[in-house]
Scaffold this active site. Structure first.
Site, PDB file in Angstrom:
ATOM      1  N   GLY A  73       0.798  -1.213   0.000  1.00  0.00           N
ATOM      2  CA  GLY A  73       0.000   0.000   0.000  1.00  0.00           C
ATOM      3  C   GLY A  73       0.834   1.268   0.000  1.00  0.00           C
ATOM      4  O   GLY A  73       0.480   2.257  -0.648  1.00  0.00           O
ATOM      5  N   THR A  74       1.946   1.258   0.720  1.00  0.00           N
ATOM      6  CA  THR A  74       2.784   2.466   0.796  1.00  0.00           C
ATOM      7  C   THR A  74       3.329   2.842  -0.569  1.00  0.00           C
ATOM      8  O   THR A  74       3.287   4.014  -0.973  1.00  0.00           O
ATOM      9  CB  THR A  74       3.927   2.249   1.797  1.00  0.00           C
ATOM     10  OG1 THR A  74       3.389   2.147   3.114  1.00  0.00           O
ATOM     11  CG2 THR A  74       4.919   3.410   1.758  1.00  0.00           C
ATOM     12  N   ASN A 155      -7.867   4.277   8.887  1.00  0.00           N
ATOM     13  CA  ASN A 155      -7.277   3.093   9.506  1.00  0.00           C
ATOM     14  C   ASN A 155      -7.240   3.153  11.024  1.00  0.00           C
ATOM     15  O   ASN A 155      -6.995   2.135  11.675  1.00  0.00           O
ATOM     16  CB  ASN A 155      -5.853   2.876   8.971  1.00  0.00           C
ATOM     17  CG  ASN A 155      -4.971   4.094   9.161  1.00  0.00           C
ATOM     18  OD1 ASN A 155      -5.290   5.177   8.676  1.00  0.00           O
ATOM     19  ND2 ASN A 155      -3.864   3.939   9.852  1.00  0.00           N
ATOM     20  N   GLN A 183      -8.200  -0.125   3.911  1.00  0.00           N
ATOM     21  CA  GLN A 183      -9.080  -0.599   4.974  1.00  0.00           C
ATOM     22  C   GLN A 183     -10.529  -0.754   4.517  1.00  0.00           C
ATOM     23  O   GLN A 183     -11.379  -1.162   5.313  1.00  0.00           O
ATOM     24  CB  GLN A 183      -9.022   0.360   6.172  1.00  0.00           C
ATOM     25  CG  GLN A 183      -7.693   0.393   6.880  1.00  0.00           C
ATOM     26  CD  GLN A 183      -7.342  -0.920   7.579  1.00  0.00           C
ATOM     27  OE1 GLN A 183      -8.199  -1.760   7.830  1.00  0.00           O
ATOM     28  NE2 GLN A 183      -6.063  -1.099   7.872  1.00  0.00           N
ATOM     29  N   SER A 203      -3.965  -3.200  -0.511  1.00  0.00           N
ATOM     30  CA  SER A 203      -2.810  -3.874   0.090  1.00  0.00           C
ATOM     31  C   SER A 203      -3.176  -5.307   0.415  1.00  0.00           C
ATOM     32  O   SER A 203      -4.252  -5.572   0.966  1.00  0.00           O
ATOM     33  CB  SER A 203      -2.381  -3.138   1.361  1.00  0.00           C
ATOM     34  OG  SER A 203      -1.334  -3.829   2.015  1.00  0.00           O
ATOM     35  N   HIS A 205      -1.785  -7.670   2.580  1.00  0.00           N
ATOM     36  CA  HIS A 205      -1.741  -8.279   3.906  1.00  0.00           C
ATOM     37  C   HIS A 205      -2.875  -7.821   4.822  1.00  0.00           C
ATOM     38  O   HIS A 205      -3.010  -8.318   5.930  1.00  0.00           O
ATOM     39  CB  HIS A 205      -0.375  -8.059   4.572  1.00  0.00           C
ATOM     40  CG  HIS A 205      -0.115  -6.678   5.061  1.00  0.00           C
ATOM     41  ND1 HIS A 205      -0.136  -6.350   6.400  1.00  0.00           N
ATOM     42  CD2 HIS A 205       0.196  -5.538   4.412  1.00  0.00           C
ATOM     43  CE1 HIS A 205       0.163  -5.071   6.549  1.00  0.00           C
ATOM     44  NE2 HIS A 205       0.355  -4.553   5.359  1.00  0.00           N
ATOM     45  N   THR A 241      10.853  -6.753 -12.385  1.00  0.00           N
ATOM     46  CA  THR A 241      10.262  -8.084 -12.460  1.00  0.00           C
ATOM     47  C   THR A 241       9.164  -8.233 -11.416  1.00  0.00           C
ATOM     48  O   THR A 241       9.371  -7.950 -10.243  1.00  0.00           O
ATOM     49  CB  THR A 241      11.347  -9.150 -12.222  1.00  0.00           C
ATOM     50  OG1 THR A 241      12.380  -9.000 -13.203  1.00  0.00           O
ATOM     51  CG2 THR A 241      10.754 -10.555 -12.316  1.00  0.00           C
ATOM     52  N   CYS A 329       1.516   1.772  12.189  1.00  0.00           N
ATOM     53  CA  CYS A 329       2.748   2.238  11.558  1.00  0.00           C
ATOM     54  C   CYS A 329       3.380   3.387  12.336  1.00  0.00           C
ATOM     55  O   CYS A 329       4.276   4.048  11.853  1.00  0.00           O
ATOM     56  CB  CYS A 329       2.460   2.688  10.121  1.00  0.00           C
ATOM     57  SG  CYS A 329       1.838   1.365   9.070  1.00  0.00           S
TER      58      CYS A 329
END
Length: 404
Positions: A73-74, A155, A183, A203, A205, A241, A329
């Protein structure tokens, strides 16, 4: 012995078995090749990438060629914000990023980076309920900025923004709109086409895929320029890649999350409401942040006056309950959350805020166990803060308590 209860799904989620099963062949079998290679191993990897693009596009109301894979996401947020500013500079337009004051730090830092590149940033204020002030947005749009970014679901508080209204205002003003939907996916209905946004971040995860994979939906390639450089992969927007196994995992996770969203949202909303009601009834003075605002079903932000959030986290962890203080974070921060500050939450309440975030693995037993333990933990932390405060000549409110 009681099992540990994990209520920090907004920070990360376990990899789903179905997702692990989908990605393993691209790590171990004959699909491990470089997707840019012409031989059969490369073609198998390329097929996995394209299948993942179709799954994500179908899940999020986009086209497969609009899905650009990133490392998470970042990176997707940075590509959306900085990439849009660079594209504006190339066409001689206003190199300005407009973002809300409650964005994830990935967006805030990306907007600040635009300033280092010679552009400008504008922070949109929010009201006490965490909603973006639309009058301020209209004023910012009058200058025709390069990009406006407002997150779909916050979030920390779970507040849902009026993204459809915001997107419409941006479209009418001729400005590209980006939303961080990290989120939102799997918790509220998400469609890039119905929203009419230009750029959308997801994102892996957060929805049962591994860490290190995300995507930016790019519905207009003129909106962004690449921020890293290399080969011509992914239309030149994000060269390098591809993480094939990660992309396959994200595709399967998005497919599952969106398909299960209605039933999961209903169940999590019931659990979240039960948790909120009983916490208010058993913890004196507890405040639910943004209680009157529309909120996603998986997030509950509560403020406990007279208690420090880091002390609460430590003692809850010792009791077997994993939660967070605001944004995961921002660990170790001494100052209160920038989100709560922007909402005008008093300092004492902001310093005593913790976040419960539920997921598909959360059960009623988890909530029951949490409710049995939280009141006692709060009482202990408040007493300890009072003792330390008297010893230090202060009231004890907001004091940090360091653990071993």
């Amino acid at each position: 012995m009681r099992k540990a209860v994990y209520l920090d799904h907004a920070a990360t989620t376990p990899v789903r078995p179905e997702v692990l099963e989908a990605m393993l062949p691209y790590l171990t079998d004959q699909s491990f090749g470089n997707p840019s290679s012409a031989h059969r191993f490369g073609r198998a990897a390329r097929a996995g990438i394209e299948q993942a693009r179709r799954q994500i596009a179908d899940a999020l109301g986009a086209e497969p060629n609009q899905v650009v894979f990133t490392s998470g996401g970042t990176e997707a947020d940075n590509l959306g914000i900085v990439g849009a500013a660079l594209a504006a500079r190339d066409r001689g337009a206003n190199m300005c990023a407009v973002v809300s004051a409650i964005e994830h730090k990935a967006v805030l830092a990306a907007a600040h980076a635009v300033c280092h590149l010679g552009g400008r940033e504008v922070l949109l204020p929010v009201d006490n309920g965490g909603q973006v002030e639309l009058d301020a947005l209209d004023a910012a749009l009058a200058d025709r900025p390069a990009i406006v970014s407002v997150m779909w679901v916050n979030n920390e508080t779970g507040v849902i923004q009026s993204v459809r209204d915001i997107a419409a205002r941006c479209r009418d003003a001729g400005t590209f709109f980006h939303t961080d939907a990290v989120q939102a996916v799997g918790k509220v209905p998400v469609s890039a086409s119905e929203l009419s946004c230009t750029l959308l971040t997801i994102s892996g995860h957060k929805i049962g895929a591994p860490k290190g994979i995300g995507a930016l939906i790019v519905r207009d390639r003129k909106a962004v320029e690449a921020i890293i450089h290399g080969g011509g992969q992914q239309f030149g927007i994000r060269p390098g890649t591809e993480n094939v196994a990660g992309a396959v995992a994200l595709g399967r996770a998005a497919q599952l999350a969106v398909g299960e969203q209605p039933s999961l949202a209903e169940r999590l909303c019931q659990l979240r409401n039960e948790l909120a009601a009983r916490l208010k009834a058993t913890v004196p003075g507890l405040v639910i942040n943004a209680e009157e605002s529309p909120r996603a079903p998986h997030l509950l932000s509560v403020a406990v006056p007279g208690a420090d959030s880091e002390a609460l986290l430590m003692h809850l962890d010792l009791a077997g309950i994993a939660v967070s203080s605001g944004s995961a974070c921002s660990t170790g921060a001494v100052e209160p959350s920038h989100v709560l500050v922007a909402m005008g939450v008093p300092r004492e309440l902001a310093l005593g805020t913790i976040r419960f975030s539920l997921g598909r693995e959360t059960t009623l037993d988890d909530i029951t166990q949490t409710l049995e333990l939280v009141p006692g933990v709060v009482e202990k932390v408040r007493k300890l803060a009072g003792v330390l405060g008297r010893a230090d000549g202060r009231t004890g409110a907001g004091l940090a308590v360091s653990g071993p």
